[in-house]
Design a protein around this motif. Structure first.
Motif, PDB file in Angstrom:
ATOM      1  N   ARG A  54       0.828  -1.220   0.000  1.00 19.32           N
ATOM      2  CA  ARG A  54       0.000   0.000   0.000  1.00 19.32           C
ATOM      3  C   ARG A  54       0.855   1.260   0.000  1.00 19.32           C
ATOM      4  N   ALA A  55       1.888   1.272   0.836  1.00 18.90           N
ATOM      5  CA  ALA A  55       2.762   2.439   0.903  1.00 18.90           C
ATOM      6  C   ALA A  55       3.475   2.671  -0.430  1.00 18.90           C
ATOM      7  N   LEU A  56       3.893   1.593  -1.081  1.00 19.48           N
ATOM      8  CA  LEU A  56       4.551   1.708  -2.374  1.00 19.48           C
ATOM      9  C   LEU A  56       3.577   2.214  -3.429  1.00 19.48           C
ATOM     10  N   ARG A  57       2.339   1.720  -3.408  1.00 15.22           N
ATOM     11  CA  ARG A  57       1.323   2.202  -4.363  1.00 15.22           C
ATOM     12  C   ARG A  57       1.096   3.700  -4.172  1.00 15.22           C
ATOM     13  N   ASP A  58       1.023   4.166  -2.917  1.00 13.55           N
ATOM     14  CA  ASP A  58       0.865   5.602  -2.646  1.00 13.55           C
ATOM     15  C   ASP A  58       2.060   6.384  -3.182  1.00 13.55           C
ATOM     16  N   LEU A  59       3.249   5.855  -2.958  1.00 10.34           N
ATOM     17  CA  LEU A  59       4.470   6.511  -3.425  1.00 10.34           C
ATOM     18  C   LEU A  59       4.475   6.652  -4.943  1.00 10.34           C
ATOM     19  N   LEU A  60       3.948   5.641  -5.634  1.00  9.56           N
ATOM     20  CA  LEU A  60       4.007   5.603  -7.097  1.00  9.56           C
ATOM     21  C   LEU A  60       2.743   6.146  -7.769  1.00  9.56           C
ATOM     22  N   ARG A  61       1.870   6.742  -7.013  1.00 11.59           N
ATOM     23  CA  ARG A  61       0.590   7.235  -7.541  1.00 11.59           C
ATOM     24  C   ARG A  61       0.763   8.108  -8.784  1.00 11.59           C
ATOM     25  N   HIS A  62       1.804   8.908  -8.844  1.00 14.85           N
ATOM     26  CA  HIS A  62       2.007   9.820  -9.975  1.00 14.85           C
ATOM     27  C   HIS A  62       3.254   9.479 -10.781  1.00 14.85           C
ATOM     28  N   TRP A  63       3.727   8.246 -10.658  1.00  6.89           N
ATOM     29  CA  TRP A  63       4.946   7.854 -11.365  1.00  6.89           C
ATOM     30  C   TRP A  63       4.642   6.720 -12.320  1.00  6.89           C
ATOM     31  N   GLY A  64       5.021   6.879 -13.537  1.00  8.69           N
ATOM     32  CA  GLY A  64       4.911   5.795 -14.512  1.00  8.69           C
ATOM     33  C   GLY A  64       3.479   5.407 -14.818  1.00  8.69           C
TER      34      GLY A  64
ATOM     35  N   PRO B  26       0.208   2.764 -14.724  1.00 10.77           N
ATOM     36  CA  PRO B  26      -0.342   1.960 -13.623  1.00 10.77           C
ATOM     37  C   PRO B  26       0.263   0.565 -13.519  1.00 10.77           C
ATOM     38  N   ASP B  27       0.591  -0.049 -14.635  1.00  8.92           N
ATOM     39  CA  ASP B  27       1.163  -1.394 -14.546  1.00  8.92           C
ATOM     40  C   ASP B  27       2.553  -1.384 -13.917  1.00  8.92           C
ATOM     41  N   ALA B  28       3.253  -0.250 -13.952  1.00  6.03           N
ATOM     42  CA  ALA B  28       4.563  -0.159 -13.296  1.00  6.03           C
ATOM     43  C   ALA B  28       4.395  -0.306 -11.786  1.00  6.03           C
ATOM     44  N   ALA B  29       3.347   0.291 -11.229  1.00  4.82           N
ATOM     45  CA  ALA B  29       3.083   0.159  -9.794  1.00  4.82           C
ATOM     46  C   ALA B  29       2.742  -1.290  -9.452  1.00  4.82           C
ATOM     47  N   ASP B  30       1.992  -1.952 -10.327  1.00  2.35           N
ATOM     48  CA  ASP B  30       1.645  -3.359 -10.095  1.00  2.35           C
ATOM     49  C   ASP B  30       2.898  -4.228 -10.044  1.00  2.35           C
ATOM     50  N   VAL B  31       3.802  -4.013 -10.994  1.00  5.50           N
ATOM     51  CA  VAL B  31       5.054  -4.785 -11.035  1.00  5.50           C
ATOM     52  C   VAL B  31       5.897  -4.467  -9.806  1.00  5.50           C
ATOM     53  N   ALA B  32       5.980  -3.188  -9.453  1.00  6.22           N
ATOM     54  CA  ALA B  32       6.766  -2.790  -8.288  1.00  6.22           C
ATOM     55  C   ALA B  32       6.224  -3.440  -7.020  1.00  6.22           C
ATOM     56  N   GLU B  33       4.912  -3.452  -6.863  1.00  6.62           N
ATOM     57  CA  GLU B  33       4.305  -4.081  -5.692  1.00  6.62           C
ATOM     58  C   GLU B  33       4.624  -5.577  -5.640  1.00  6.62           C
TER      59      GLU B  33
ATOM     60  N   ALA C 261      13.375  10.800 -11.252  1.00  9.06           N
ATOM     61  CA  ALA C 261      12.569  11.207 -12.408  1.00  9.06           C
ATOM     62  C   ALA C 261      12.125  10.024 -13.260  1.00  9.06           C
ATOM     63  N   SER C 262      13.024   9.105 -13.551  1.00  7.65           N
ATOM     64  CA  SER C 262      12.650   8.007 -14.442  1.00  7.65           C
ATOM     65  C   SER C 262      12.967   6.628 -13.871  1.00  7.65           C
ATOM     66  N   THR C 263      13.348   6.553 -12.585  1.00  5.16           N
ATOM     67  CA  THR C 263      13.740   5.275 -12.011  1.00  5.16           C
ATOM     68  C   THR C 263      13.146   5.088 -10.621  1.00  5.16           C
ATOM     69  N   LEU C 264      12.629   3.902 -10.390  1.00  6.13           N
ATOM     70  CA  LEU C 264      12.235   3.473  -9.055  1.00  6.13           C
ATOM     71  C   LEU C 264      13.267   2.453  -8.606  1.00  6.13           C
ATOM     72  N   ARG C 265      13.781   2.631  -7.406  1.00  5.35           N
ATOM     73  CA  ARG C 265      14.724   1.665  -6.829  1.00  5.35           C
ATOM     74  C   ARG C 265      14.159   1.216  -5.493  1.00  5.35           C
ATOM     75  N   VAL C 266      14.020  -0.090  -5.340  1.00  7.65           N
ATOM     76  CA  VAL C 266      13.542  -0.683  -4.094  1.00  7.65           C
ATOM     77  C   VAL C 266      14.661  -1.548  -3.550  1.00  7.65           C
TER      78      VAL C 266
ATOM     79  N   PHE D  66      16.063  -3.901  -6.655  1.00  9.13           N
ATOM     80  CA  PHE D  66      15.656  -3.907  -8.060  1.00  9.13           C
ATOM     81  C   PHE D  66      15.336  -2.486  -8.484  1.00  9.13           C
ATOM     82  N   GLU D  67      15.405  -2.277  -9.788  1.00  7.43           N
ATOM     83  CA  GLU D  67      15.024  -0.992 -10.381  1.00  7.43           C
ATOM     84  C   GLU D  67      14.034  -1.212 -11.503  1.00  7.43           C
ATOM     85  N   LEU D  68      13.107  -0.288 -11.605  1.00  5.91           N
ATOM     86  CA  LEU D  68      12.199  -0.207 -12.743  1.00  5.91           C
ATOM     87  C   LEU D  68      12.407   1.167 -13.357  1.00  5.91           C
ATOM     88  N   HIS D  69      12.448   1.204 -14.676  1.00  9.92           N
ATOM     89  CA  HIS D  69      12.616   2.464 -15.388  1.00  9.92           C
ATOM     90  C   HIS D  69      11.305   2.839 -16.041  1.00  9.92           C
ATOM     91  N   GLU D  70      10.954   4.102 -15.893  1.00 11.25           N
ATOM     92  CA  GLU D  70       9.704   4.582 -16.484  1.00 11.25           C
ATOM     93  C   GLU D  70       9.812   4.528 -18.013  1.00 11.25           C
TER      94      GLU D  70
END
Length: 152
Positions: A46-56, A58-65, A91-96, A145-149
């Motif tokens: 849930r916290a990650l979904r909130d963090l990614l609300r305006h990034w990338g 919607p499927d990027a948030a699903d993969v990140a979760e 700006a273009s990268t999520l790192r978890v 892991f990293e995901l790139h927008e």
């Protein structure tokens, strides 16, 4: 063990949650998780979904979760000392990053059978992340892991 992209592994600096500017989503998530506290897995999602609300997209948030859930679950099940999860959005990268406090590197295993319930976590990370890896960190390790927008 390294991910698909080699090179330096820049560590995220600082601790805690740093709010973004007024009206912008937070750019960092930092949580300490208790030993074998699997109730923290949906909280991290849930916290990650909130963090990614305006990034990338919607499927990027699903993969990140999904990937974060796998790493957090692995850390909580296979260690006895809890874990720390940190997610940073640039700006273009999520790192978890998921840090645990046990020696020994994770092993990439091939799942046994189609109905087997174990052994798929790192396989998913390997196949869905843009980059991933493991680094030792004092007592324990960090699996990241990293995901790139993707451009629209």
């Amino acid at each position: 063990m390294t991910g698909r992209q080699g090179g330096a592994d820049p560590a995220a600096s600082g601790h805690g949650r740093e709010p973004g500017a007024e009206g912008e989503p937070e750019s960092r998530l930092h949580r300490r998780l208790g030993c074998v506290d699997l109730t923290s897995v949906p909280e991290v999602r849930r916290a990650l979904r909130d963090l990614l609300r305006h990034w990338g997209k919607p499927d990027a948030a699903d993969v990140a979760e999904l990937l974060a859930s796998e790493l957090v679950t692995n850390a909580l099940i296979h260690t006895d000392h809890g874990a720390v999860v940190t997610a940073t959005v640039a700006a273009s990268t999520l790192r978890v990053e998921v840090r645990d406090f046990m020696a020994g590197l994770p092993v990439l295993r091939v799942p046994v059978g189609q109905l087997g319930t174990n052994g798929r976590g790192l396989v998913l990370v390997q196949s869905l992340a843009d980059a991933w890896g493991v680094r030792t960190h004092g007592v324990g390790k960090v699996v990241w892991f990293e995901l790139h927008e993707r451009p629209t």
